[in-house]
Design an enzyme around this catalytic site. Structure first.
Site, PDB file in Angstrom:
ATOM      1  N   HIS A   1       0.828  -1.209   0.000  1.00  0.00           N
ATOM      2  CA  HIS A   1       0.000   0.000   0.000  1.00  0.00           C
ATOM      3  C   HIS A   1       0.864   1.261   0.000  1.00  0.00           C
ATOM      4  O   HIS A   1       0.550   2.235  -0.693  1.00  0.00           O
ATOM      5  CB  HIS A   1      -0.938   0.010   1.205  1.00  0.00           C
ATOM      6  CG  HIS A   1      -1.880  -1.149   1.228  1.00  0.00           C
ATOM      7  ND1 HIS A   1      -2.620  -1.479   2.340  1.00  0.00           N
ATOM      8  CD2 HIS A   1      -2.199  -2.069   0.279  1.00  0.00           C
ATOM      9  CE1 HIS A   1      -3.361  -2.545   2.069  1.00  0.00           C
ATOM     10  NE2 HIS A   1      -3.116  -2.927   0.827  1.00  0.00           N
TER      11      HIS A   1
ATOM     12  N   HIS B   1      -9.210  -2.085  -5.180  1.00  0.00           N
ATOM     13  CA  HIS B   1      -8.125  -2.390  -4.249  1.00  0.00           C
ATOM     14  C   HIS B   1      -7.133  -3.364  -4.870  1.00  0.00           C
ATOM     15  O   HIS B   1      -5.920  -3.266  -4.610  1.00  0.00           O
ATOM     16  CB  HIS B   1      -8.631  -2.958  -2.930  1.00  0.00           C
ATOM     17  CG  HIS B   1      -7.511  -3.155  -1.956  1.00  0.00           C
ATOM     18  ND1 HIS B   1      -6.957  -2.110  -1.242  1.00  0.00           N
ATOM     19  CD2 HIS B   1      -6.770  -4.254  -1.629  1.00  0.00           C
ATOM     20  CE1 HIS B   1      -5.951  -2.559  -0.513  1.00  0.00           C
ATOM     21  NE2 HIS B   1      -5.821  -3.860  -0.732  1.00  0.00           N
TER      22      HIS B   1
ATOM     23  N   ASP C   1      -3.157  -2.768  -5.185  1.00  0.00           N
ATOM     24  CA  ASP C   1      -2.114  -3.739  -4.838  1.00  0.00           C
ATOM     25  C   ASP C   1      -1.158  -3.967  -6.002  1.00  0.00           C
ATOM     26  O   ASP C   1       0.067  -4.012  -5.826  1.00  0.00           O
ATOM     27  CB  ASP C   1      -2.742  -5.078  -4.448  1.00  0.00           C
ATOM     28  CG  ASP C   1      -3.234  -5.108  -3.011  1.00  0.00           C
ATOM     29  OD1 ASP C   1      -2.849  -4.226  -2.218  1.00  0.00           O
ATOM     30  OD2 ASP C   1      -3.993  -6.038  -2.675  1.00  0.00           O
TER      31      ASP C   1
ATOM     32  N   HIS D   1      -0.700 -10.875  -5.128  1.00  0.00           N
ATOM     33  CA  HIS D   1       0.687 -10.475  -4.889  1.00  0.00           C
ATOM     34  C   HIS D   1       1.692 -11.417  -5.549  1.00  0.00           C
ATOM     35  O   HIS D   1       2.670 -10.982  -6.149  1.00  0.00           O
ATOM     36  CB  HIS D   1       0.960 -10.403  -3.391  1.00  0.00           C
ATOM     37  CG  HIS D   1       0.107  -9.418  -2.662  1.00  0.00           C
ATOM     38  ND1 HIS D   1       0.040  -8.087  -3.016  1.00  0.00           N
ATOM     39  CD2 HIS D   1      -0.726  -9.560  -1.594  1.00  0.00           C
ATOM     40  CE1 HIS D   1      -0.792  -7.457  -2.200  1.00  0.00           C
ATOM     41  NE2 HIS D   1      -1.272  -8.327  -1.335  1.00  0.00           N
TER      42      HIS D   1
END
Length: 305
Positions: free
Chosen positions: A79, A238, A242, A265
């Protein structure tokens, strides 16, 4: 010439670590040209620096975690890196007195405010962009992510969650950052999680700092937060937030088009590693003279909302 950027002066904030639930202080410090983004564990003696790079990424199950050869870690960096990327910061020293960056409110917005509070300094060195020349794609089961040539930065991202709250929102989003604002359109999107997963994590002494104040929490049927979503499509936004942070591990803005389906991720990092591995598929570029940036960076003193 489009120049590199850093901060005008140092600035600090305090928050709670997502997994340990302990108080963490972070200080952002200006850095010279060509430094890149460096995380500094100031709670260790001697202090340990870990430079953001694709190869420095270790664990990606719950967050993006940086680790060096001595197994010194800094986790939940995505973030903060997303805010740094969205504001076009090239050089930064990030002091942290814990093994994790504080979760703040679960979005990138508090870090945007932190940078805005001190302002941005331009450096007398050309800003480097990583320009994609050939398609690069990675897959993991039904999940995939790819970068295609594009003179700017465009994102087409899709998620797929079978949950009544998420299914009512748009799960596909396209954004072109040559014209839209990261601060206005992306930075406020919060992380989200499911109550059943949080209970499991806490039974293993993880997610101890997670709460309704720093995440959207869902049970099997509804959202537990009293406040409404910040965006109608906050969940997919969101995931874009990321991805922007994960792809900034090279301390450089990418010129290309990101297409992704259910990427997280791990896959984001795999894509960036593949980029650096295939040196014929990209190049460093700078912009001299009066050329304008192919990516829109919000002026920190401007009204973003």
């Amino acid at each position: 010439m489009i120049k590199q950027r850093t901060l005008k002066t140092s600035v600090s904030t305090v928050g709670v670590g997502l997994h340990k639930g302990e108080k963490v202080q972070v200080t952002l410090r200006p850095a010279p040209a060509n430094t890149g983004i460096v995380f500094r564990r100031v709670d260790l003696d001697p202090v340990v620096d870990i430079k953001a790079s694709p190869e420095a990424v270790g664990e990606t199950t719950l967050c993006t975690c940086l680790v060096n050869e001595q197994q010194v870690k800094v986790s939940t960096v995505e973030h903060l890196l997303s805010a740094v990327a969205g504001l076009g910061i090239d050089n930064l020293i990030i002091d942290v007195d814990s093994a994790e960056i504080p979760i703040m409110d679960g979005s990138a917005l508090p870090f945007v405010y932190l940078i805005q509070s001190v302002g941005i300094e331009t450096l007398n060195a050309p800003k480097r962009f990583l320009r994609i020349k050939k398609p690069i794609r990675v897959e993991e089961g039904d999940k995939w992510a790819e970068l295609l040539p594009y003179e700017g930065f465009r994102v087409n991202f899709s998620i797929e969650f079978e949950h009544p709250v998420i299914e009512k929102t748009c799960q596909t989003m396209s954004m072109d950052f040559s014209s839209c604002s990261f601060i206005k359109e992306i930075s406020r999107a919060r992380t989200f999680g499911f109550m059943k997963d949080i209970e499991f994590l806490r039974s293993h002494n993880l997610a101890l700092g997670g709460s309704l104040e720093n995440a959207i929490v869902l049970d099997n049927y509804r959202m537990l937060n009293k406040n409404e979503l910040r965006y109608d499509d906050e969940f997919v936004k969101h995931k874009i937030l990321d991805a922007i942070g994960d792809l900034y591990m090279g301390s450089a803005s990418i010129l290309g088009e990101l297409n992704a389906f259910k990427s997280g991720h791990g896959l984001n990092n795999l894509l960036l590693r593949e980029v650096f591995k295939r040196t014929d598929s990209w190049e460093w570029v700078t912009y001299e003279g009066d050329k304008t940036s192919p990516i829109e960076y919000q002026e920190v003193n401007a009204t973003a909302f």
